[in-house]
Write an enzyme that holds these catalytic residues in place. Structure first.
Site, PDB file in Angstrom:
ATOM      1  CD  GLU A 176     -60.708 -47.728-123.068  1.00 33.60           C
ATOM      2  OE1 GLU A 176     -60.426 -47.037-124.070  1.00 33.60           O
ATOM      3  OE2 GLU A 176     -61.813 -47.679-122.504  1.00 33.60           O
ATOM      4  CG  HIS A 236     -60.268 -47.344-128.539  1.00 39.57           C
ATOM      5  ND1 HIS A 236     -61.004 -46.846-129.589  1.00 39.57           N
ATOM      6  CD2 HIS A 236     -61.103 -47.350-127.462  1.00 39.57           C
ATOM      7  CE1 HIS A 236     -62.226 -46.558-129.161  1.00 39.57           C
ATOM      8  NE2 HIS A 236     -62.319 -46.866-127.886  1.00 39.57           N
ATOM      9  CG  ASP A 242     -64.768 -44.360-127.551  1.00 41.71           C
ATOM     10  OD1 ASP A 242     -63.739 -43.960-126.975  1.00 41.71           O
ATOM     11  OD2 ASP A 242     -65.174 -45.536-127.503  1.00 41.71           O
TER      12      ASP A 242
HETATM   13 ZN   LIG Z   1     -63.717 -46.443-126.490  1.00 44.36          ZN
END
Ligand SMILES: [Zn+2]
EC number: 3.4.19.-
Length: 124
Positions: free
Chosen positions: A23, A77, A90
């Site tokens: 990520e 992101h 998140d």
């Molecule tokens: Zn995420």
């Protein structure tokens, strides 16, 4: 509403592609619209499925923005293998009042977290 010029959206995509399969994370800054893309190192111990912006790099970036009179407009992101939707992590770890922009396999979307309210992304 979050306004982003197409060129800067592409610049962000290019950064996230370089980070894949990890990520990627970074900041969007500007005044009314995004003027600057600031990639940050992802220092999370499990970078394939999570992100953590390097705290020192984040602090430096925020100070530089302040010096230049730019505001933090969003945090972006990527989900290299998932949809452009906030993951439970998140939501749990959200602590900024700016939109979270998520680049997923199905596109890019922005949300206020932890509420989950979607923010319209307008490409200029
Ligand atoms: Zn995420």
């Amino acid at each position: 509403m979050l306004y982003v010029p197409r060129g800067l959206l592409e610049e962000t995509r290019a950064h996230l592609l370089r980070e894949a399969p990890k990520e990627g994370v970074g900041l969007w800054a500007g005044r009314r619209e995004v003027e600057r893309v600031i990639p940050l190192p992802n220092v999370h111990p499990s970078p394939l499925t999570a992100y953590l912006a390097d705290p020192l790099a984040l602090l430096k970036a925020l100070k530089a923005l302040e010096r230049e009179g730019l505001s933090l407009l969003a945090i972006y992101h990527s989900h290299p293998k998932g949809p452009a939707l906030p993951s439970p992590r998140d939501i749990k770890e959200a602590r900024w009042r700016v939109p979270y922009v998520i680049f997923g396999t199905d596109g890019v979307r922005a949300f206020l977290l932890p509420e989950g309210q979607e923010v319209a992304l307008v490409v200029l």
